[in-house]
Scaffold this motif. Structure first.
Motif, short mmCIF file in Angstrom:
data_model
loop_
_atom_site.label_atom_id
_atom_site.label_comp_id
_atom_site.label_asym_id
_atom_site.label_seq_id
_atom_site.Cartn_x
_atom_site.Cartn_y
_atom_site.Cartn_z
N THR A 39 -84.34 110.44 -13.65
CA THR A 39 -85.23 111.05 -14.65
C THR A 39 -85.72 109.97 -15.60
O THR A 39 -86.90 109.93 -15.99
N HIS A 57 -86.11 118.09 -15.55
CA HIS A 57 -86.41 118.47 -14.17
C HIS A 57 -86.03 119.92 -13.92
O HIS A 57 -85.86 120.72 -14.84
N SER A 83 -77.39 119.93 -13.31
CA SER A 83 -78.20 118.77 -12.93
C SER A 83 -78.65 118.97 -11.49
O SER A 83 -78.08 119.78 -10.74
N ALA A 84 -79.63 118.19 -11.09
CA ALA A 84 -80.13 118.31 -9.72
C ALA A 84 -79.05 117.91 -8.72
O ALA A 84 -78.90 118.54 -7.67
N SER A 85 -78.30 116.87 -9.05
CA SER A 85 -77.23 116.41 -8.16
C SER A 85 -76.15 117.48 -8.03
O SER A 85 -75.54 117.64 -6.98
N THR A 125 -77.13 110.30 -13.25
CA THR A 125 -76.72 109.69 -11.99
C THR A 125 -76.95 108.18 -11.98
O THR A 125 -76.65 107.52 -10.99
N GLN A 135 -81.65 111.85 -6.14
CA GLN A 135 -83.07 111.68 -5.85
C GLN A 135 -83.40 110.30 -5.30
O GLN A 135 -82.75 109.31 -5.65
#
Ligand code: ASP
Length: 324
Positions: free
Chosen positions: A42, A92, A160-162, A185, A203
């Protein structure tokens, strides 16, 4: 209702001051809050786009990393910031999952923010420390299923995306690994490189160069089709995890109440930045691309955020994952 002349004059000068403010904007440095640690994906997108926007706005945009709790610490800070156009925010997909994941939130993801525009959709990759035993995705699945209890995976906190990608991956495998949360991350990657954690789903904006330099092992990309910058990496879908798909959309926001003229100015600068050849090239190298001009608008992000909140709510409820 009757106003005295003094009150009327005061109201008129306040209106004029507001207009002058929008005309002069921006007249000083803008702060872009990133709700994750420096050096992560990000942060990378934010700095890249922020730099290009500042060329257009003729003012510097500095990044402030406010990591913690999957992005909700940074979001809360922005929600409480002055709505004067000098604080903006890049977040995000996590902005849309937090309302379902967090029972208590210090802000509303929809009501406390003005939307500026969508920025980019980033594919994710399933990666491991360099000396991880599995040599391909098939072996990885077998290995995780047999050893889940002693494996861990890094993420940037709940929401979070992770975290989302790891959660979907574990639920597809029906395996339960231990999660290790970080403030982003970026620091998680440092530990993965050092072999201190086993796995991560992150990502391409954070993993591409490490994969290319063989510093970590990569098993799959999480989009429907392969990513041109990583042509040798097959999709999870093509390797047995049918329908496994996660991409991370990013949006730019400002605190609620930021004047419309200012939001429009920021959105225009975002659209220009996303056409910048350096931004396009750098994003392509990192496995992504800017969104179209039509999506980099306040209305498009507002609608997308709403759709995503509605989409994730039931999925998260069904998975039964909550923060305290
Ligand atoms: N994108 C990361 C995640 O949500 C966090 C980060 O940007 O550091 O997992």
């Amino acid at each position: 209702m009757k106003f005295s002349k003094t009150v009327l004059t005061l109201m008129m000068s306040l209106a004029a001051a507001g207009a002058a403010h929008a005309d002069d904007y921006p007249s000083k440095t803008i702060t872009m809050v990133i709700p994750f640690a420096a050096g992560g994906p990000t942060d990378t997108v934010g700095r890249l786009v922020g730099q290009a926007m500042s060329k257009e706005l003729k003012q510097q945009i500095i990044v402030e990393n406010v990591g913690g709790a999957g992005g909700t610490v940074g979001a809360g800070k922005v929600a409480r910031s002055a709505p004067d156009g000098y604080t903006i925010f890049l977040h995000h997909i996590g902005h849309s999952t937090a309302p379902a994941l967090y029972k208590k939130m210090s802000y509303s993801a929809t009501d406390d923010f003005e939307t500026i525009g969508l920025v980019t959709d980033v594919p994710m990759t399933i990666v491991a420390r360099k000396d991880f035993p599995a040599k391909d995705f098939k072996e990885l699945i077998t290995y995780i299923k047999a050893n889940a209890a002693k494996l861990n995976y890094a993420n940037a906190g709940l929401g979070s995306a992770s975290h989302l990608c790891g959660m979907l991956f574990m639920s597809a495998l029906e395996a339960d690994m231990t999660t290790v949360p970080y403030k982003g991350t970026g620091p998680a990657m440092t530990d993965l490189l050092a072999g201190q954690v086993d796995l991560m789903c992150d990502q391409t904006t954070n993993t591409t160069s490490q994969i290319k330099e063989s510093k970590i092992k990569a098993y799959a990309v999480t989009t429907k089709t392969k990513v041109p910058s990583l042509p040798d990496l097959p999709t999870a879908d093509s390797q047995g995890l049918k329908g496994f798909e996660v991409a991370v959309w990013h949006g730019m926001y400002a605190p609620k109440g930021t004047p419309k003229a200012v939001v429009d100015r920021l959105s225009g600068a975002l659209q220009t930045a996303l056409k910048d050849p350096d931004v396009i090239k750098r994003m392509a190298d990192l496995g992504t691309e800017p969104v179209s001009k039509e999506r980099a608008t306040p209305a498009a992000l507002r609608a997308h955020l709403r759709t995503e909140i509605d989409r994730w709510g039931p999925i998260i409820k069904k998975a039964g994952v909550y923060a305290d």
